[in-house]
Motif scaffolding. Structure first.
Motif, short mmCIF file in Angstrom:
data_model
loop_
_atom_site.label_atom_id
_atom_site.label_comp_id
_atom_site.label_asym_id
_atom_site.label_seq_id
_atom_site.Cartn_x
_atom_site.Cartn_y
_atom_site.Cartn_z
N ARG A 119 0.85 -1.05 -0.10
CA ARG A 119 -0.32 0.10 0.71
C ARG A 119 0.38 1.50 -0.24
NH1 ARG A 119 -3.10 -3.56 2.58
NH2 ARG A 119 -1.87 -4.14 3.93
N ALA A 120 0.23 2.35 -0.18
CA ALA A 120 0.81 3.79 -0.24
C ALA A 120 0.72 4.47 0.58
CB ALA A 120 0.29 4.03 -1.50
N GLY A 121 2.37 4.76 1.47
CA GLY A 121 1.72 6.01 2.51
C GLY A 121 1.77 7.36 2.08
N ILE A 122 3.02 7.32 1.05
CA ILE A 122 3.55 8.51 0.34
C ILE A 122 2.57 9.18 -0.99
CG2 ILE A 122 5.64 9.65 -0.05
CD1 ILE A 122 7.39 6.94 1.16
N LEU A 123 2.97 10.22 -0.86
CA LEU A 123 2.28 11.29 -1.86
C LEU A 123 3.30 11.99 -2.76
CD1 LEU A 123 -0.40 11.33 -4.05
CD2 LEU A 123 0.24 13.32 -3.74
N HIS A 124 4.06 11.85 -3.95
CA HIS A 124 5.39 12.61 -4.22
C HIS A 124 5.36 13.62 -5.58
CE1 HIS A 124 8.72 13.59 -4.86
NE2 HIS A 124 9.03 13.72 -6.42
N LEU A 125 5.43 14.39 -4.84
CA LEU A 125 4.57 15.84 -6.30
C LEU A 125 6.69 15.62 -7.66
CD1 LEU A 125 2.58 17.94 -4.51
CD2 LEU A 125 1.74 15.40 -6.19
N GLY A 126 6.18 15.19 -8.94
CA GLY A 126 7.74 15.90 -9.17
C GLY A 126 8.54 14.44 -9.12
N GLU A 136 -7.58 16.42 -10.54
CA GLU A 136 -8.60 16.25 -9.01
C GLU A 136 -7.84 14.63 -8.01
OE1 GLU A 136 -9.35 13.39 -12.57
OE2 GLU A 136 -9.02 15.32 -11.93
N ARG A 137 -7.30 13.69 -8.91
CA ARG A 137 -6.45 12.94 -8.37
C ARG A 137 -5.45 13.17 -7.53
NH1 ARG A 137 -4.75 7.71 -11.75
NH2 ARG A 137 -3.82 7.16 -9.02
N VAL A 138 -4.78 14.11 -7.62
CA VAL A 138 -3.60 15.25 -6.97
C VAL A 138 -4.12 15.48 -5.65
CG1 VAL A 138 -1.90 16.72 -6.16
CG2 VAL A 138 -2.69 15.87 -8.95
N VAL A 139 -5.42 16.56 -5.69
CA VAL A 139 -6.26 16.82 -3.82
C VAL A 139 -7.01 15.08 -4.05
CG1 VAL A 139 -8.97 18.08 -3.50
CG2 VAL A 139 -6.65 19.00 -5.49
N ALA A 140 -7.31 14.32 -3.86
CA ALA A 140 -8.07 13.51 -3.40
C ALA A 140 -6.79 12.77 -2.89
CB ALA A 140 -8.57 12.60 -4.75
N GLY A 141 -5.66 12.42 -2.79
CA GLY A 141 -3.94 11.90 -2.62
C GLY A 141 -3.79 12.47 -1.72
N ILE A 142 -3.88 13.79 -1.94
CA ILE A 142 -3.14 14.31 -0.51
C ILE A 142 -4.69 14.23 0.31
CG2 ILE A 142 -3.11 16.68 0.67
CD1 ILE A 142 -1.90 17.45 -2.53
N ALA A 143 -5.55 14.60 0.63
CA ALA A 143 -6.92 14.49 1.36
C ALA A 143 -6.91 13.01 2.14
CB ALA A 143 -8.02 15.04 0.89
N ASP A 144 -6.56 11.78 1.31
CA ASP A 144 -6.72 9.90 1.10
C ASP A 144 -5.59 9.61 2.56
OD1 ASP A 144 -6.31 7.26 2.24
OD2 ASP A 144 -5.58 6.93 -0.53
N ALA A 153 -2.34 23.53 -0.65
CA ALA A 153 -3.48 23.76 0.15
C ALA A 153 -5.02 23.14 -0.28
CB ALA A 153 -3.82 25.31 -0.64
N ARG A 154 -5.31 23.21 -1.63
CA ARG A 154 -6.72 22.29 -2.37
C ARG A 154 -6.69 20.75 -1.07
NH1 ARG A 154 -9.99 26.22 -2.51
NH2 ARG A 154 -9.46 27.42 -4.83
N GLY A 155 -5.79 19.96 -1.61
CA GLY A 155 -5.64 18.74 -1.09
C GLY A 155 -5.57 18.94 0.45
N LEU A 156 -4.67 19.58 1.21
CA LEU A 156 -5.07 20.15 2.61
C LEU A 156 -6.16 20.45 3.87
CD1 LEU A 156 -1.92 21.18 2.98
CD2 LEU A 156 -2.23 19.30 3.98
N GLY A 160 -8.90 15.70 9.01
CA GLY A 160 -7.69 16.17 10.27
C GLY A 160 -7.10 14.88 11.00
N ALA A 161 -6.69 13.96 9.40
CA ALA A 161 -5.68 12.95 9.83
C ALA A 161 -3.84 13.88 9.99
CB ALA A 161 -5.65 12.00 8.08
N PRO A 162 -3.76 13.30 10.35
CA PRO A 162 -1.83 14.43 10.61
C PRO A 162 -1.15 13.97 9.83
CG PRO A 162 -2.21 12.42 11.91
CD PRO A 162 -3.63 12.56 11.74
N ILE A 163 -0.90 14.78 8.93
CA ILE A 163 0.64 14.86 7.42
C ILE A 163 1.46 15.75 7.74
CG2 ILE A 163 -0.93 15.84 6.43
CD1 ILE A 163 -0.76 14.63 3.35
#
Ligand code: CS2
Length: 525
Positions: free
Chosen positions: A47-54, A130-138, A186-189, A196-199
Motif C-alpha cells: 500500500r501507499a503511504g507517500i504521495l510524491h509530487l515531481g 483532481e487525483r492530486v487533491v484526492a491523494g493528499i486528502a487520502d 493547499a486544496r489537498g489539505l 483532520g488526519a495528521p500529515i
C-alpha cells in the motif's frame, strides 16, 4: 555520516567495469515484474503511504532509494504514488514496466545497477489534477514529498512571498482543479482537513529552509482565498500538519541514449527510464512527521535538528560553486562539469569562492569535517564517467542563484568585503544568458534555458556595457532580491567583470576576481 557510497538495499546490484564485456541481445525483453534481468528486486510495498509530487530523475535516484532501504529493514505501508507534473513519459514507462526502473550508480570505476521497486502507482497531475487533491486528502497517505525544482513554488524572487500575479496561482485561487504545486497542496489539505488526519509535507528541493518556505507559501495561499474560506484549513495546519525541512544531495545528470544502452547491457533487459547517479548520496531531515514516516535512516539518512546548517553547507558550498563552475566552464567551451573543473582557471575560482565567500558564511553541522567535505566536492565534480552537463547546471540560474548567492554575498558585504567570486558568478551567468551585442558565449551557454532569458536578452540588447547590464538586471529586475539590488559597489563589480569577460576573455576575469579575493586583508576592496 558523510560521503557513504554504498548501493542501497539488501540486493546486490549487478556491476560492469568500464571495459565490461557484457553484451545485450537486440531483443532484450522489457523490464517488468517477471523480467528483472540480472538484478534481484525487493518486494513491492502493498500500500501507499507517500504521495510524491515531481516524478523526475532526482526523486527516483534519491527518496525512492532511501525508501527501498527503509522497506527492506523495517517494512511498513510506505509505497510511493508518483505524480509527474506535465509529461507522461515516465508515468507511461512505469506502467509498462510494472512500476520498475533502474538506478545506475556511475563512477570511473564502473557502473552498478539497482532497482528500487517502491512505486505503487503513478499519474500525471496536468491530466488528472483532481487525483492530486484526492491523494493528499487520502488518510492512508501520511507523507507528501516534493521535488518540483526551485521553479515550482510560485513565489516572487524579489519578495519571497507567494506570487499572486502568477497566472496558475491566480487561477487556483478562484477554484477549479489546481495546477500550481502550492495550489495543489493547499486544496489537498483543505479537503483533508475534513477528517483532520495528521500529515507531513516534506520539501526535497534546493531551497533555503525549504519546509518553512513551503509552509509559508501554503498559508499565504489559504489566506488569499476569498472571505474566510481558508480559515478552517489554517487551524488544521496548526493542529496536525508539519512541514519539516530537509537537505537532499545526489548529483543526477540527465539520462542519455548511451547511458540507456549501457544499463540495458548490464541488466539484460530494456529499461526505458533508467536514472544515472553518482555514488555519493545524502539526506538530512528534520524529524517532524505527525503521521509517521519510513525508516529512512536505513539508507543512511541523517535525522537531525541541524537541517538548516546542512542546507547552508550544501546550497552554498556545493550548489553555489557548481553554478560558478557551470557558467565559467560553458564560457571556456566545456560541455561537462568534469571537463570544466579540470581546467586550472576554473578550479582556482572554485577554490577561491569556497575559501573566501561560502565557507565563512556557514555554521558547519556538528560532526562534519568541512575540509574533507570540500575535498569530496572536487572528487564529485570530477566524476568524468557521469557526464553532468554545464548546460544542465546552468539552466534556471535566475531561480537557482536566488537561493545560492544573496545571503553569503550580503554576509561578506557586511564584513566590509567585496564578494568578488560571487560577483564573478553573476557576471558569468549574465554573459551566458544575456550576452552583450557582439559577444558569443558559445553553444553550452546557448543550451541553457531560463525563465528570465527573454527579459535579460532585451536588457542586454539595449545596454551600452556590462555596468549598465548589471545595474538593470541585478538592481532593476531585483533578480537576486531586494538587498543585493541596493548594493551599488557589488553591482558595479559584476558589471566590470562582465566587461572584462567580453573584452579580455573569461580567464582574465577569473584571474582578476581570484587575485582580488586572495589579496592580503587590508589591501582588499
Ligand atoms: C546542481 C544540482 O543543477 C544544479 O544546479 O547544482 O542539481 C546538484 O547537482 C544537486 O543539487 C546535487 O545534490
Amino acid at each position: 555520516m558523510l560521503g557513504f557510497t554504498k548501493i542501497i538495499g539488501d540486493h546486490p546490484p549487478r556491476c560492469a567495469g568500464p571495459r565490461g564485456r557484457i553484451r545485450v541481445s537486440i531483443e532484450a525483453p522489457r523490464l517488468g515484474r517477471t523480467e528483472t534481468g540480472s538484478v534481484a528486486v525487493g518486494r513491492a510495498p502493498e500500500r501507499a503511504g507517500i504521495l510524491h509530487l515531481g516524478l523526475g530523475s532526482f526523486h527516483r535516484a534519491h527518496q525512492a532509494v532511501y525508501t527501498r532501504a527503509a522497506l527492506d529493514r523495517s517494512g511498513g505501508d510506505w509505497g510511493i504514488v508518483g505524480v509527474a507534473s506535465r509529461s507522461s513519459a515516465v508515468v507511461d514507462a512505469l506502467h509498462a514496466q510494472d512500476m520498475l526502473y533502474s538506478v545506475a550508480t556511475i563512477s570511473p570505476a564502473g557502473t552498478a545497477v539497482s532497482i528500487p521497486n517502491t512505486h505503487v502507482d503513478a499519474f500525471v497531475a496536468a491530466t488528472a489534477p483532481e487525483r492530486v487533491v484526492a491523494g493528499i486528502a487520502d488518510p492512508s497517505i501520511r507523507v507528501v514529498t516534493l521535488t518540483v525544482t526551485e521553479n515550482g513554488y510560485s513565489y516572487s524572487a524579489a519578495t519571497q512571498h507567494l506570487d499572486l500575479d502568477d497566472p496558475l496561482v491566480h487561477a487556483d485561487l478562484s477554484g477549479g482543479a489546481p495546477r500550481s504545486t502550492i495550489g495543489q497542496l493547499a486544496r489537498g489539505l483543505q479537503s483533508r482537513a475534513v477528517d483532520g488526519a495528521p500529515i507531513a509535507i516534506l520539501s526535497c528541493d534546493n531551497l533555503a529552509a525549504n519546509g518553512r518556505h513551503t509552509e509559508k507559501l501554503v498559508r499565504e495561499f489559504l489566506q488569499a482565498l476569498p472571505g474566510s474560506e481558508g480559515a478552517e484549513t489554517l487551524s488544521y495546519l496548526d493542529a496536525a500538519v508539519a512541514f519539516p525541512s530537509s537537505m537532499v544531495d545526489r548529483i543526477v545528470p540527465a539520462t542519455t541514449a548511451a547511458m540507456r544502452r549501457s544499463v540495458d547491457a548490464i541488466l539484460g533487459a530494456t529499461d526505458e527510464i533508467p536514472v544515472p547517479a553518482e555514488p555519493f548520496t545524502m539526506w538530512a531531515i528534520e524529524d517532524r512527521f505527525p503521521g509517521g514516516r519510513p525508516d529512512w535512516e536505513a539508507g543512511g539518512a541523517v535525522v537531525t535538528s541541524e537541517v538548516a546548517r546542512y542546507e547552508q553547507l550544501k546550497v552554498r558550498l556545493l550548489n553555489g560553486t557548481h553554478s560558478l563552475i557551470a557558467y565559467l566552464g560553458a564560457l571556456r567551451g566545456a560541455a561537462t562539469i568534469p571537463e570544466a573543473i579540470v581546467q586550472d582557471a576554473v578550479a582556482s575560482a572554485a577554490r577561491a569562492v569556497l575559501a573566501a565567500e561560502y565557507t565563512p558564511s556557514i555554521e558547519v553541522p556538528t560532526g562534519v569535517d568541512v575540509d574533507a567535505y570540500q575535498d569530496e566536492l572536487f572528487a564529485r565534480w570530477g566524476n568524468s564517467a557521469l557526464g553532468h552537463r554545464t548546460s544542465q547546471v546552468g539552466t534556471d540560474g535566475s531561480v537557482k542563484l536566488r537561493q545560492r548567492i544573496p545571503e553569503p554575498a550580503m554576509l561578506a558585504i557586511r564584513r566590509g568585503e567585496t564578494p568578488h567570486l560571487i560577483a564573478l558568478t553573476v557576471a558569468a551567468y549574465l554573459s551566458c544568458l544575456a550576452p552583450l551585442p557582439g559577444f558569443d558565449p558559445g553553444p553550452h551557454a546557448a543550451a541553457m534555458t531560463d525563465g528570465a532569458r527573454e527579459r535579460l536578452a532585451a536588457i542586454a540588447a539595449s545596454s551600452r556595457d556590462g555596468i549598465e547590464l548589471a545595474r538593470r538586471a541585478v538592481s532593476g529586475l531585483r533578480l537576486f532580491g531586494e538587498e543585493l539590488a541596493g548594493q551599488d559597489p557589488f553591482v558595479a563589480r559584476v558589471g566590470e567583470l562582465v566587461d572584462t569577460i567580453r573584452r579580455h576573455g573569461v580567464d582574465a576575469a577569473i584571474a582578476d576576481a581570484v587575485a582580488a579575493s586572495t589579496a592580503p586583508a587590508g589591501s582588499r576592496p
